[in-house]
Write a protein that holds these residues in place. Structure first.
Motif, PDB file in Angstrom:
ATOM      1  N   ASN A 173     -15.956 -45.842  30.966  1.00 32.15           N
ATOM      2  CA  ASN A 173     -15.272 -45.347  29.776  1.00 32.15           C
ATOM      3  C   ASN A 173     -15.994 -44.203  29.056  1.00 32.15           C
ATOM      4  O   ASN A 173     -15.555 -43.775  27.992  1.00 32.15           O
ATOM      5  CB  ASN A 173     -15.049 -46.497  28.782  1.00 32.15           C
ATOM      6  N   GLU A 175     -16.971 -40.509  28.128  1.00 30.27           N
ATOM      7  CA  GLU A 175     -16.314 -39.201  28.203  1.00 30.27           C
ATOM      8  C   GLU A 175     -17.275 -38.138  28.719  1.00 30.27           C
ATOM      9  O   GLU A 175     -16.850 -37.135  29.295  1.00 30.27           O
ATOM     10  CB  GLU A 175     -15.785 -38.794  26.827  1.00 30.27           C
ATOM     11  N   ARG A 176     -18.537 -38.340  28.501  1.00 32.85           N
ATOM     12  CA  ARG A 176     -19.567 -37.400  28.941  1.00 32.85           C
ATOM     13  C   ARG A 176     -20.872 -38.177  29.088  1.00 32.85           C
ATOM     14  O   ARG A 176     -21.073 -39.193  28.430  1.00 32.85           O
ATOM     15  CB  ARG A 176     -19.729 -36.270  27.925  1.00 32.85           C
ATOM     16  N   ILE A 250     -16.705 -38.437  35.424  1.00 31.47           N
ATOM     17  CA  ILE A 250     -17.256 -38.195  34.083  1.00 31.47           C
ATOM     18  C   ILE A 250     -18.101 -36.929  34.119  1.00 31.47           C
ATOM     19  O   ILE A 250     -19.058 -36.845  34.904  1.00 31.47           O
ATOM     20  CB  ILE A 250     -18.133 -39.379  33.632  1.00 31.47           C
TER      21      ILE A 250
END
Length: 287
Positions: A173, A175-176, A250
């Motif tokens: 999960n 994002e980066r 990611i």
């Protein structure tokens, strides 16, 4: 030596009558007579002898006929091969690095509205470069810059570094992510025969990270399959092919690494109109 005259000579030798031979050749009888006379003057010997209303090969004509048959046979094979080459020339041969072949290249062909026949070959960049230079491929899609004065190339898209993890992974999960955060997980890397292995090692080395891969593969497709099946994660240049698998991608925060894919071809050569139009379309799209 006039190849048409040799055809006339061969036909007259078979039919043995000037009028009938001329009709079969769809030329005038005086035209046939002129052709045979020209050959006799060129070779310095009589090729036919009269037998009433017919003619037959002279002794000299019989000797030359052996060579004429060989010459006409070779000429026929040459014409057949030339037809084959013209047919083959209409097929655009595309050499592509594997990450672009399943998704990007078909999309580009569709967007262009390609109606020409084409063949896509999956190859590594050095093979594509060699194939472009020796005429094996008409257009190449490569993963890095081809340093050759005989090849012209233009960037068509960028790539970036991403970590690929299987569904359900603890990082799923995010994002980066930073590179150091990926180091604690089993890593799948490119094999040392792949140009991307050096890139992976360079990315980790820049941040002082040492990674010992749990396994390796030459193709990104195989690496992504290994990630999907839970063998580990992989830090690699993002490519469309990744989306075809049940994995999560990611973006990784790195020192600004950026890579490009290029469309390339040899600078000089005979090109079909459709090949030229396809290349120029994508050159214009990205410049």
């Amino acid at each position: 030596m006039n190849i048409e005259y040799l055809k006339y000579f061969s036909e007259l030798a078979k039919i043995q009558h000037y009028g009938k031979a001329a009709k079969a050749l769809n030329i005038s009888q005086p035209g046939l007579s002129h052709a045979i006379k020209s050959l006799e003057e060129e070779y310095g010997v009589p090729l036919f002898q009269k037998e009433g209303r017919n003619v037959s090969l002279s002794h000299y004509g019989k000797e030359l006929m052996k060579d004429v048959d060989e010459i006409l046979g070779a000429y026929l094979r040459l014409e057949e091969r030339a037809v084959g080459l013209r047919t083959e020339e209409k097929t655009v041969r595309i050499g592509s690095v594997y990450p672009l072949a399943p998704g990007t290249i078909p999309h580009m062909l569709r967007e262009f509205g390609a109606t020409f026949p084409f063949i896509i070959y999956n190859r590594m960049t050095p093979e594509i470069a060699e194939g472009l230079l020796d005429g094996k491929y008409d257009i190449g899609f490569c993963s890095d810059l081809l340093k050759s004065d005989e090849i012209e190339y233009y960037p068509i898209r960028d790539s970036y570094i991403a970590v690929v993890v299987p569904k359900g992974h603890p990082l799923e999960n995010r994002e980066r992510i930073s590179l150091k955060e990926t180091a604690g997980y089993p890593q799948i890397m490119f094999s040392k025969t792949s140009g991307f292995r050096t890139l992976q090692e360079q990315i980790f080395a820049e941040e002082g990270i040492k990674v010992k891969p749990v396994c390796a593969a030459e193709e990104i497709e195989v690496i992504t399959g290994l990630v999907e099946n839970g063998f580990g994660i992989s830090v690699l240049p993002y490519m469309d092919i990744v989306r075809l698998h049940n994995v999560v991608t990611i973006p990784v925060k790195t020192s600004g690494w950026n890579s490009k894919f290029y469309i390339a071809r040899r600078k000089y050569g005979i090109r079909s109109e459709q090949e030229e139009a396809f290349f120029q379309y994508w050159k214009k799209e990205h410049h």
